[in-house]
Design a protein around this motif. Structure first.
Motif, PDB file in Angstrom:
ATOM      1  N   HIS A  62       0.840  -1.197   0.000  1.00  7.36           N
ATOM      2  CA  HIS A  62       0.000   0.000   0.000  1.00  7.36           C
ATOM      3  C   HIS A  62       0.873   1.244   0.000  1.00  7.36           C
ATOM      4  O   HIS A  62       2.022   1.216   0.447  1.00  7.36           O
ATOM      5  CB  HIS A  62      -0.960   0.016   1.198  1.00  7.36           C
ATOM      6  CG  HIS A  62      -0.289   0.072   2.533  1.00  7.36           C
ATOM      7  ND1 HIS A  62       0.200  -1.040   3.172  1.00  7.36           N
ATOM      8  CD2 HIS A  62      -0.033   1.114   3.365  1.00  7.36           C
ATOM      9  CE1 HIS A  62       0.721  -0.698   4.336  1.00  7.36           C
ATOM     10  NE2 HIS A  62       0.604   0.621   4.472  1.00  7.36           N
ATOM     11  N   ASP A  75      -5.072  -1.292 -13.730  1.00  5.49           N
ATOM     12  CA  ASP A  75      -5.195  -2.724 -13.440  1.00  5.49           C
ATOM     13  C   ASP A  75      -4.337  -3.550 -14.392  1.00  5.49           C
ATOM     14  O   ASP A  75      -4.317  -3.311 -15.608  1.00  5.49           O
ATOM     15  CB  ASP A  75      -6.656  -3.159 -13.553  1.00  5.49           C
ATOM     16  CG  ASP A  75      -6.860  -4.571 -13.022  1.00  5.49           C
ATOM     17  OD1 ASP A  75      -6.310  -4.894 -11.955  1.00  5.49           O
ATOM     18  OD2 ASP A  75      -7.558  -5.362 -13.688  1.00  5.49           O
ATOM     19  N   HIS A 116      -2.440  -5.141  -9.368  1.00  3.02           N
ATOM     20  CA  HIS A 116      -3.884  -4.934  -9.405  1.00  3.02           C
ATOM     21  C   HIS A 116      -4.270  -3.989  -8.273  1.00  3.02           C
ATOM     22  O   HIS A 116      -4.270  -4.384  -7.097  1.00  3.02           O
ATOM     23  CB  HIS A 116      -4.604  -6.271  -9.247  1.00  3.02           C
ATOM     24  CG  HIS A 116      -4.174  -7.315 -10.240  1.00  3.02           C
ATOM     25  ND1 HIS A 116      -4.640  -7.351 -11.534  1.00  3.02           N
ATOM     26  CD2 HIS A 116      -3.292  -8.341 -10.130  1.00  3.02           C
ATOM     27  CE1 HIS A 116      -4.074  -8.363 -12.179  1.00  3.02           C
ATOM     28  NE2 HIS A 116      -3.248  -8.974 -11.340  1.00  3.02           N
ATOM     29  N   ILE A 118      -6.362  -1.956  -5.562  1.00  3.56           N
ATOM     30  CA  ILE A 118      -7.559  -2.267  -4.777  1.00  3.56           C
ATOM     31  C   ILE A 118      -8.291  -0.954  -4.513  1.00  3.56           C
ATOM     32  O   ILE A 118      -7.708  -0.015  -3.968  1.00  3.56           O
ATOM     33  CB  ILE A 118      -7.178  -2.953  -3.466  1.00  3.56           C
ATOM     34  CG1 ILE A 118      -6.556  -4.328  -3.771  1.00  3.56           C
ATOM     35  CG2 ILE A 118      -8.370  -3.086  -2.538  1.00  3.56           C
ATOM     36  CD1 ILE A 118      -5.944  -4.996  -2.563  1.00  3.56           C
ATOM     37  N   GLU A 120     -11.757  -0.805  -3.221  1.00  2.00           N
ATOM     38  CA  GLU A 120     -12.755  -0.862  -2.153  1.00  2.00           C
ATOM     39  C   GLU A 120     -12.114  -0.599  -0.797  1.00  2.00           C
ATOM     40  O   GLU A 120     -11.048  -1.137  -0.490  1.00  2.00           O
ATOM     41  CB  GLU A 120     -13.438  -2.227  -2.145  1.00  2.00           C
ATOM     42  CG  GLU A 120     -14.237  -2.543  -3.398  1.00  2.00           C
ATOM     43  CD  GLU A 120     -15.401  -1.578  -3.592  1.00  2.00           C
ATOM     44  OE1 GLU A 120     -15.975  -1.138  -2.568  1.00  2.00           O
ATOM     45  OE2 GLU A 120     -15.725  -1.262  -4.749  1.00  2.00           O
ATOM     46  N   GLU A 123     -11.570  -3.760   1.551  1.00  2.00           N
ATOM     47  CA  GLU A 123     -10.449  -4.606   1.139  1.00  2.00           C
ATOM     48  C   GLU A 123      -9.119  -3.896   1.388  1.00  2.00           C
ATOM     49  O   GLU A 123      -8.128  -4.524   1.754  1.00  2.00           O
ATOM     50  CB  GLU A 123     -10.583  -4.992  -0.335  1.00  2.00           C
ATOM     51  CG  GLU A 123      -9.597  -6.080  -0.735  1.00  2.00           C
ATOM     52  CD  GLU A 123      -9.806  -6.603  -2.140  1.00  2.00           C
ATOM     53  OE1 GLU A 123      -8.994  -7.430  -2.589  1.00  2.00           O
ATOM     54  OE2 GLU A 123     -10.780  -6.168  -2.808  1.00  2.00           O
ATOM     55  N   THR A 124      -9.109  -2.578   1.212  1.00  2.00           N
ATOM     56  CA  THR A 124      -7.909  -1.798   1.514  1.00  2.00           C
ATOM     57  C   THR A 124      -7.573  -1.920   2.997  1.00  2.00           C
ATOM     58  O   THR A 124      -6.405  -2.138   3.361  1.00  2.00           O
ATOM     59  CB  THR A 124      -8.127  -0.315   1.159  1.00  2.00           C
ATOM     60  OG1 THR A 124      -8.316  -0.190  -0.254  1.00  2.00           O
ATOM     61  CG2 THR A 124      -6.930   0.532   1.590  1.00  2.00           C
ATOM     62  N   ARG A 163      -2.605  -5.581  -5.019  1.00  2.12           N
ATOM     63  CA  ARG A 163      -2.208  -6.993  -5.012  1.00  2.12           C
ATOM     64  C   ARG A 163      -1.242  -7.177  -6.184  1.00  2.12           C
ATOM     65  O   ARG A 163      -1.520  -6.731  -7.298  1.00  2.12           O
ATOM     66  CB  ARG A 163      -3.442  -7.879  -5.164  1.00  2.12           C
ATOM     67  CG  ARG A 163      -3.239  -9.334  -4.725  1.00  2.12           C
ATOM     68  CD  ARG A 163      -4.594 -10.000  -4.497  1.00  2.12           C
ATOM     69  NE  ARG A 163      -4.446 -11.323  -3.902  1.00  2.12           N
ATOM     70  CZ  ARG A 163      -4.722 -12.462  -4.528  1.00  2.12           C
ATOM     71  NH1 ARG A 163      -5.152 -12.426  -5.784  1.00  2.12           N
ATOM     72  NH2 ARG A 163      -4.572 -13.620  -3.920  1.00  2.12           N
TER      73      ARG A 163
END
Length: 216
Positions: A62, A75, A116, A118, A120, A123-124, A163
């Motif tokens: 992150h 993405d 990819h 993230i 949301e 999910e983060t 990810r």
């Protein structure tokens, strides 16, 4: 990354560097120059098998959404993660020969793959929490995040998680392999008398090359 055959290592060693030195450099192409961001990375605990090949595995990371690098992460963008292990200058006085030349011993792991992003929040936050759990267990003092989850959610909107799918993995363990065993042991023993990254490099050399510590 160019890696002479003598400096190669198998996946188990590459994993150890990724786990032990998880502040990676994320590199992707930019419009004028490449983007490069230093950030913490962990293996995805939901899908990782430590005994499986690195190729095909997934990592989580992150960064700050205010970082222009985040906006450039589309993405499946092709990306690279670079991990740097212990390293140090090696003086020729340890070779006991002349002429000689100094060098630099180091360990580095390069992962190439597809990233990819993230988007949301939930999910983060999962990525952030799993990262905290991993690092607190390995480097911390057992701090519990339960009382800080609302704070995590407050700052989570500023976090860009991702990810990373590993396509290729390579590592360079340059640990004086071009020298004979006695010289390699002398180099490792010299580092063992110091501190910080040189001490870590000594321990790695002794274990990686099966060297024995000389008793003074």
């Amino acid at each position: 990354m160019y890696v002479p055959a003598a400096y190669r290592a198998d996946d188990s060693w590459l994993r150890r560097i990724i786990d032990g030195y998880p502040l990676a450099t994320l590199v992707t192409n930019g419009q004028r120059t490449p983007y490069a961001t230093h950030l913490p990375v962990i293996f995805d605990p939901r899908s990782d098998d430590p005994d499986s090949p690195l190729e095909g595995s997934f990592l989580l990371g992150h960064l700050n959404r205010a970082n222009p690098h985040w906006a450039a992460l589309t993405d499946s963008i092709v990306a690279k993660l670079v991990f740097t292990g212990p390293h140090s200058y090696v003086t020729p006085t340890l070779y006991n020969t002349s002429p000689a030349a100094p060098t630099w011993n180091f360990v580095s792991v390069h992962l190439e793959g597809r990233l990819h992003p993230i988007t949301e929040l939930d999910e983060t936050l999962t990525v952030v929490q799993e990262t905290v759990t991993k690092f607190e267990e390995r480097f911390g003092d057992g701090w519990k995040m339960d009382e800080s989850l609302d704070y995590f959610r407050h700052i989570g909107v500023a976090v860009g998680a991702f990810r990373f799918e590993v396509l290729t993995a390579d590592g360079m363990f340059k640990l004086s392999q071009e020298k004979d065993a006695e010289v390699r042991r002398q180099v490792a023993d010299r580092f063992s008398s110091e501190s910080g990254t040189r001490l870590e490099l000594s321990a790695l050399m002794h274990e990686f090359e099966g060297l024995t510590v000389k008793i003074q």
